[in-house]
Motif scaffolding. Structure first.
Motif, short mmCIF file in Angstrom:
data_model
loop_
_atom_site.label_atom_id
_atom_site.label_comp_id
_atom_site.label_asym_id
_atom_site.label_seq_id
_atom_site.Cartn_x
_atom_site.Cartn_y
_atom_site.Cartn_z
N ALA A 191 0.81 -1.22 0.00
CA ALA A 191 0.00 0.00 0.00
C ALA A 191 0.84 1.27 0.00
CB ALA A 191 -0.93 0.00 1.21
N LEU A 192 2.15 1.16 0.19
CA LEU A 192 3.02 2.33 0.25
C LEU A 192 3.38 2.84 -1.14
CD1 LEU A 192 5.56 1.10 2.98
CD2 LEU A 192 3.67 2.71 3.31
N SER A 193 3.75 4.11 -1.20
CA SER A 193 4.30 4.67 -2.43
C SER A 193 5.72 4.13 -2.63
CB SER A 193 4.35 6.19 -2.35
OG SER A 193 5.27 6.60 -1.33
N ASP A 194 6.29 4.37 -3.81
CA ASP A 194 7.67 3.95 -4.04
C ASP A 194 8.61 4.60 -3.03
OD1 ASP A 194 6.86 2.39 -6.16
OD2 ASP A 194 7.43 3.85 -7.70
N PHE A 195 8.36 5.89 -2.74
CA PHE A 195 9.18 6.59 -1.76
C PHE A 195 9.02 5.96 -0.37
CE2 PHE A 195 9.50 9.91 1.55
CZ PHE A 195 10.84 10.25 1.39
N GLY A 196 7.79 5.65 0.00
CA GLY A 196 7.53 5.03 1.30
C GLY A 196 8.20 3.68 1.43
N ARG A 197 8.20 2.90 0.35
CA ARG A 197 8.86 1.60 0.39
C ARG A 197 10.37 1.75 0.60
NH1 ARG A 197 5.61 -1.12 -4.77
NH2 ARG A 197 3.57 -1.14 -3.74
N GLN A 198 10.95 2.74 -0.07
CA GLN A 198 12.38 2.95 0.10
C GLN A 198 12.71 3.39 1.52
OE1 GLN A 198 15.11 2.54 -2.52
NE2 GLN A 198 15.75 2.19 -0.41
N VAL A 199 11.86 4.24 2.09
CA VAL A 199 12.06 4.67 3.48
C VAL A 199 12.03 3.47 4.42
CG1 VAL A 199 10.98 5.91 5.40
CG2 VAL A 199 11.29 7.05 3.19
N VAL A 200 11.06 2.61 4.23
CA VAL A 200 10.93 1.42 5.09
C VAL A 200 12.17 0.55 4.98
CG1 VAL A 200 9.70 -0.78 5.32
CG2 VAL A 200 8.42 1.35 5.18
N LEU A 201 12.62 0.29 3.76
CA LEU A 201 13.78 -0.59 3.58
C LEU A 201 15.05 0.03 4.15
CD1 LEU A 201 14.18 -3.41 2.26
CD2 LEU A 201 11.93 -2.39 1.94
N THR A 202 15.22 1.34 3.97
CA THR A 202 16.42 2.00 4.51
C THR A 202 16.36 2.05 6.02
OG1 THR A 202 16.53 3.33 2.49
CG2 THR A 202 17.87 4.06 4.35
N HIS A 203 15.18 2.28 6.59
CA HIS A 203 15.00 2.24 8.05
C HIS A 203 15.43 0.89 8.61
CE1 HIS A 203 12.59 3.10 11.83
NE2 HIS A 203 12.69 1.78 11.88
N GLU A 204 14.92 -0.19 8.04
CA GLU A 204 15.24 -1.52 8.55
C GLU A 204 16.71 -1.87 8.30
OE1 GLU A 204 13.28 -2.99 10.51
OE2 GLU A 204 11.53 -1.73 10.13
N THR A 205 17.25 -1.41 7.19
CA THR A 205 18.67 -1.64 6.92
C THR A 205 19.54 -0.97 7.97
OG1 THR A 205 18.22 -1.76 4.54
CG2 THR A 205 20.50 -1.39 5.19
N THR A 206 19.11 0.20 8.42
CA THR A 206 19.85 0.89 9.49
C THR A 206 19.87 0.04 10.76
OG1 THR A 206 19.18 3.03 8.58
CG2 THR A 206 20.04 3.03 10.82
#
Length: 344
Positions: A191-206
Motif C-alpha cells: 500500500a506504500l508509495s515507491d518513496f515510502g517503500r524505500q524509506v521502510v527498507l532504509t529504516h530496517e537496513t539501518t
C-alpha cells in the motif's frame, strides 16, 4: 533412516529456489515404537544456511512422521515444533539476488526483484553514514499475506496491522548473532508509495547495520529515531511532510512533555506514529546542531560498554553531556522547541 533424511535435506520441499550453503538434519531422536511398526516419529533439528548471508546455521526444531514403504521409509509429514515456522513451510520460496541483498519470498519474480532493487539502494546509503563494519548485505523475507507475516513473528496479526517491516534475528542462531533479517509485511508494504517503500527498507537496513552498537539499554527513541533519520536523510521532505501526525497534534495544541518511552513503540500502541515522528525529530535536532557524525558517535557511545548496571536516564544524560555538551533536560527542552515549531 539417516540416508533418507540426508536426501530430504538436500531437496527440501519449498526450498528449491533458495541458494543454500547447506541443509542438514541433526540431533535425531526416534520416538519409541513397537517392533515392526509401520510408522515412526523423528524429532530433529533442521540446520539451514543461506549462501553468502548466514554466518551460522539457522536451526528449526522439527517433527518428522515416517511411514514404511516397501523395505524402506518415506516422509509423510514434517512441521516445526517450537519457534516460528520457516518461510518455506508456508509455500514454495523463490529468491531474487541483488548486488547487496537477497530476497526470499512467496511472491512472483518481478515483485521479489523490485524489493531487491530497493535493498540494493538502501545498503550503500546506510554504509555511507554508518560505515562498513557491518557486512553490507541484506536478507529480506516476503511472505504472501499479513497472516503469514504474523506467523513468522509468532505474533497476533491485529497487533502488526500497519507495520510494513521488522528486523528480526535468525531463529536458532547463537545468542550473540545480531538481528540480521528484514521481514516484510506484504499487505502494508504494497500500500506504500515507491518513496515510502524505500524509506521502510532504509529504516530496517539501518537497524541491521547498527545492531552491533544497539543494546537493551539503548532508548527506543534513539534507535528508531536514528533509523528514520537515516531513511529520510537527503529526501528533500519538510519536517511537516515527514511528521504529519505530530504536526497535526501540535496544531491542535497537543504537545508531548517528554521524549517517547519504549512502551510508546509497542505494536498497536496508541500514538505509535507520533512516537516515531518525535524520535526522528530528536535525531534530526542532533544532526542539525552537531552534524551527522556526532549523532553516529553518540549512538555508539550509548551502546558501548556494560550499561546494564546504570540507570538508563542517568546514562543518557551522562553521554549527552560527554558527546554533545548538553544534559538530558536541556536536550529535551531544545527538542520541545523543535516540536513546537511544527505548528508555526
Amino acid at each position: 533412516m539417516t540416508a533418507l533424511l540426508a536426501a530430504r535435506a538436500a531437496a527440501l520441499p519449498g526450498l528449491a529456489g533458495v541458494p543454500l550453503t547447506g541443509a542438514v538434519y541433526r540431533n535425531l531422536v526416534l520416538s519409541p515404537e513397537a517392533p515392526g511398526a509401520d510408522r515412526l516419529t523423528v524429532a530433529a533439528d533442521l540446520a539451514v544456511q543461506v549462501a553468502g548471508y548466514d554466518d551460522y546455521p539457522v536451526v528449526y526444531p522439527r517433527r518428522i512422521d515416517l511411514a514404511r514403504a516397501g523395505d524402506g521409509w518415506q516422509v509423510e509429514h514434517e512441521e516445526s515444533t517450537s519457534g516460528p515456522p520457516a518461510l518455506w513451510d508456508l509455500g514454495a520460496a523463490r529468491s531474487a539476488a541483488g548486488a547487496h541483498c537477497l530476497v526470499l519470498g512467496l511472491a512472483d519474480g518481478p515483485t521479489l526483484a523490485a524489493l531487491a532493487a530497493l535493498g540494493d539502494h538502501a545498503a550503500p546509503a546506510v554504509s555511507e553514514l554508518w560505515g562498513t563494519a557491518w557486512p553490507g548485505r541484506l536478507l529480506l523475507e516476503l511472505p504472501a499475506t499479513e497472516a503469514q507475516f504474523a506467523r513468522l513473528l509468532e505474533a497476533d496479526p491485529t497487533g502488526w496491522t500497519g507495520m510494513a517491516a521488522v528486523t528480526v534475528a535468525a531463529p536458532g542462531a547463537p545468542w550473540h548473532t545480531p538481528a540480521d533479517r528484514v521481514l516484510v509485511n506484504p499487505e502494508t508494504y504494497r500500500a506504500l508509495s515507491d518513496f515510502g517503500r524505500q524509506v521502510v527498507l532504509t529504516h530496517e537496513t539501518t537497524h541491521v547495520a547498527t545492531r552491533a552498537d544497539t543494546r537493551a539499554w539503548t532508548p527506543l527513541w534513539l534507535s528508531e529515531g536514528a533509523a528514520d533519520w537515516t531513511a529520510y536523510r537527503g529526501s528533500g521532505r519538510s519536517p511537516r511532510q515527514i511528521a504529519p501526525e505530530l504536526a497535526r497534534d501540535v496544531a491542535a495544541g497537543k504537545l508531548p512533555a517528554a521524549l517517547p518511552a519504549d512502551r510508546d513503540f509497542a505494536a498497536g500502541a496508541e500514538g505509535i506514529a507520533q512516537a516515531y515522528e518525535q524520535s526522528w525529530l530528536a535525531c534530526r535536532l542532533i544532526d542539525r546542531r552537531y552534524g551527522p557524525q556526532r549523532l553516529v558517535a553518540f549512538y555508539r557511545a550509548v551502546g558501548a560498554g556494560d550499561g546494564a548496571g546504570e540507570d538508563r536516564e542517568r546514562r543518557t544524560d551522562r553521554l549527552l553531556r560527554a558527546e554533545l555538551g548538553v544534559g538530558l533536560a536541556e536536550f529535551t527542552r531544545l527538542w520541545l522547541d523543535e516540536v513546537a515549531a511544527l505548528g508555526r
